[in-house]
Design a protein around this motif. Structure first.
Motif, mmCIF file in Angstrom:
data_model
loop_
_atom_site.group_PDB
_atom_site.id
_atom_site.type_symbol
_atom_site.label_atom_id
_atom_site.label_comp_id
_atom_site.label_asym_id
_atom_site.label_seq_id
_atom_site.Cartn_x
_atom_site.Cartn_y
_atom_site.Cartn_z
ATOM 1 N N ALA A 178 27.516 -30.745 65.489
ATOM 2 C CA ALA A 178 28.210 -31.967 65.093
ATOM 3 C C ALA A 178 28.801 -32.607 66.333
ATOM 4 N N MET A 179 28.760 -33.967 66.380
ATOM 5 C CA MET A 179 29.353 -34.703 67.492
ATOM 6 C C MET A 179 30.665 -35.314 67.016
ATOM 7 N N ILE A 180 31.741 -35.033 67.749
ATOM 8 C CA ILE A 180 33.071 -35.525 67.413
ATOM 9 C C ILE A 180 33.499 -36.506 68.492
ATOM 10 N N ALA A 181 33.883 -37.723 68.087
ATOM 11 C CA ALA A 181 34.402 -38.737 69.003
ATOM 12 C C ALA A 181 35.923 -38.785 68.849
ATOM 13 N N PHE A 182 36.651 -38.858 69.981
ATOM 14 C CA PHE A 182 38.112 -38.887 69.935
ATOM 15 C C PHE A 182 38.637 -39.695 71.111
ATOM 16 N N ARG A 183 39.928 -40.061 71.036
ATOM 17 C CA ARG A 183 40.548 -40.921 72.040
ATOM 18 C C ARG A 183 41.800 -40.230 72.557
ATOM 19 N N LEU A 184 41.996 -40.267 73.902
ATOM 20 C CA LEU A 184 43.124 -39.613 74.553
ATOM 21 C C LEU A 184 43.890 -40.615 75.394
ATOM 22 N N THR A 185 45.214 -40.346 75.565
ATOM 23 C CA THR A 185 46.043 -41.115 76.491
ATOM 24 C C THR A 185 45.974 -40.453 77.868
ATOM 25 N N PRO A 186 46.427 -41.121 78.941
ATOM 26 C CA PRO A 186 46.416 -40.485 80.267
ATOM 27 C C PRO A 186 47.217 -39.189 80.327
ATOM 28 N N SER A 187 48.207 -39.022 79.424
ATOM 29 C CA SER A 187 48.969 -37.764 79.421
ATOM 30 C C SER A 187 48.284 -36.652 78.649
ATOM 31 N N GLY A 188 47.106 -36.929 78.041
ATOM 32 C CA GLY A 188 46.377 -35.910 77.287
ATOM 33 C C GLY A 188 46.738 -35.869 75.813
ATOM 34 N N GLN A 189 47.420 -36.881 75.280
ATOM 35 C CA GLN A 189 47.783 -36.901 73.854
ATOM 36 C C GLN A 189 46.628 -37.449 73.034
ATOM 37 N N LEU A 190 46.321 -36.751 71.921
ATOM 38 C CA LEU A 190 45.228 -37.171 71.039
ATOM 39 C C LEU A 190 45.712 -38.314 70.162
ATOM 40 N N LEU A 191 44.948 -39.436 70.163
ATOM 41 C CA LEU A 191 45.290 -40.594 69.334
ATOM 42 C C LEU A 191 44.489 -40.624 68.048
ATOM 43 N N SER A 192 43.221 -40.279 68.077
ATOM 44 C CA SER A 192 42.375 -40.315 66.884
ATOM 45 C C SER A 192 41.159 -39.426 67.111
ATOM 46 N N ALA A 193 40.517 -39.015 66.017
ATOM 47 C CA ALA A 193 39.306 -38.182 66.077
ATOM 48 C C ALA A 193 38.503 -38.419 64.809
ATOM 49 N N ARG A 194 37.168 -38.399 64.932
ATOM 50 C CA ARG A 194 36.281 -38.621 63.789
ATOM 51 C C ARG A 194 34.928 -37.965 64.047
ATOM 52 N N VAL A 195 34.179 -37.767 62.968
ATOM 53 C CA VAL A 195 32.826 -37.210 63.086
ATOM 54 C C VAL A 195 31.885 -38.362 63.408
ATOM 55 N N ALA A 196 31.384 -38.393 64.632
ATOM 56 C CA ALA A 196 30.476 -39.473 65.041
ATOM 57 C C ALA A 196 29.045 -39.201 64.595
ATOM 58 N N GLN A 197 28.646 -37.946 64.563
ATOM 59 C CA GLN A 197 27.280 -37.575 64.133
ATOM 60 C C GLN A 197 27.390 -36.254 63.383
ATOM 61 N N SER A 198 26.968 -36.267 62.121
ATOM 62 C CA SER A 198 27.105 -35.088 61.279
ATOM 63 C C SER A 198 26.006 -34.073 61.571
ATOM 64 N N SER A 199 26.315 -32.815 61.329
ATOM 65 C CA SER A 199 25.327 -31.748 61.489
ATOM 66 C C SER A 199 24.501 -31.551 60.226
ATOM 67 N N GLY A 200 24.869 -32.214 59.169
ATOM 68 C CA GLY A 200 24.185 -32.034 57.893
ATOM 69 C C GLY A 200 24.810 -30.938 57.046
ATOM 70 N N VAL A 201 25.758 -30.220 57.594
ATOM 71 C CA VAL A 201 26.433 -29.136 56.870
ATOM 72 C C VAL A 201 27.934 -29.465 56.895
ATOM 73 N N GLY A 202 28.505 -29.659 55.714
ATOM 74 C CA GLY A 202 29.905 -30.050 55.633
ATOM 75 C C GLY A 202 30.860 -29.065 56.285
ATOM 76 N N PRO A 203 30.733 -27.744 56.060
ATOM 77 C CA PRO A 203 31.657 -26.810 56.703
ATOM 78 C C PRO A 203 31.602 -26.862 58.227
ATOM 79 N N ILE A 204 30.409 -27.129 58.815
ATOM 80 C CA ILE A 204 30.290 -27.212 60.275
ATOM 81 C C ILE A 204 31.019 -28.458 60.781
#
Length: 243
Positions: A178-204
């Motif tokens: 699975a490919m996960i896309a996310f956004r970070l600040t210069p201090s390393g803080q996570l702003l958002s995250a989402r599944v950009a490309q699914s593996s076809g298996v929900g648990p994965i």
């Protein structure tokens, strides 16, 4: 009945006074019957007399307190005997002694100190502020790209190492990426995250997204841009992978 009818007419050879007497007797009997009937009717329709209620009498009782006994008179005290006051003897007055006359000199007036004349303040020019050091030169685009690539490789390694294979994937004996896309600040803080490309298996997909959300990221390096940036990592999970 026969008698009444017979009394209405005078038979031949009868006494007329006797006929009038019979009619008067009958009329009197009828009048007496009507009178008795009227008395009985009035007596049956007249309400019985109300019983007489005896009138209540109010008796006022006044409590009279007995007069207090008279106090026993106290006998008068005997008058004290007044002794005559002795006549004081005249005391001779002392002869006044003349006091010397002392002339006091006037106290000298205190000398007032003269206040110094204020002088104009001397203007001292401020010390010159040293110039700020020049900012470091911006890294070249090639240097920035190398720094971003190195930082992205570090992110992939940390996310992959922190991912755990769910029990559902082990029971299904399957795997996927699975490919996960996310956004970070210069201090390393996570702003958002989402599944950009699914593996076809929900648990994965859920396990890969959870790994990105729970990771602690280091701040950007000095050669990276000082603004929020987007990253993407591929997370591979397999039922045969050891934890």
């Amino acid at each position: 009945m026969n008698a009444i009818l017979m009394s209405g007419s005078t038979p031949m050879g009868g006494n007329p006074q006797r006929g009038h007497f019979g009619r008067a007797l009958i009329a009197g009997a009828a009048l007496e019957a009507l009178l008795i009937g009227g008395i009985l009717w009035v007596g049956s329709h007249t309400p019985p007399p109300k019983p007489m209620v005896p009138e209540k009498k109010i008796i006022a009782i006044h409590m009279v307190q007995p007069a207090p006994p008279k106090p026993t008179p106290i006998p008068p005290l005997p008058k004290p005997v007044v002794q005559p006051k002795p006549i004081p003897k005249p005391v001779p007055r002392p002869t006044p002694v003349p006091q010397p006359i002392i002339h006091h000199a006037p106290a000298p007036k205190p000398l007032l100190a003269k206040a110094p004349t204020p002088t104009a303040p001397v203007y001292t020019p401020p010390a010159p502020t040293p110039p700020a050091p020049p900012p470091p030169p911006a890294p070249s685009p090639a240097t920035q790209q190398d720094a971003i690539a190195s930082y992205a490789a570090l992110l992939r390694a940390r996310v992959q190492a922190g991912t755990r294979v769910p029990e559902e994937v082990r029971l299904m004996h399957t795997g996927g990426t699975a490919m996960i896309a996310f956004r970070l600040t210069p201090s390393g803080q996570l702003l958002s995250a989402r599944v950009a490309q699914s593996s076809g298996v929900g648990p994965i997909d859920r396990a890969a997204l959870h790994a990105v959300q729970e990771e602690n990221y280091p701040p950007f390096t000095k050669d990276m841009p000082k603004h929020d940036m987007d990253f993407a990592v591929q997370v591979h999970l397999s039922a045969h992978r050891d934890e």
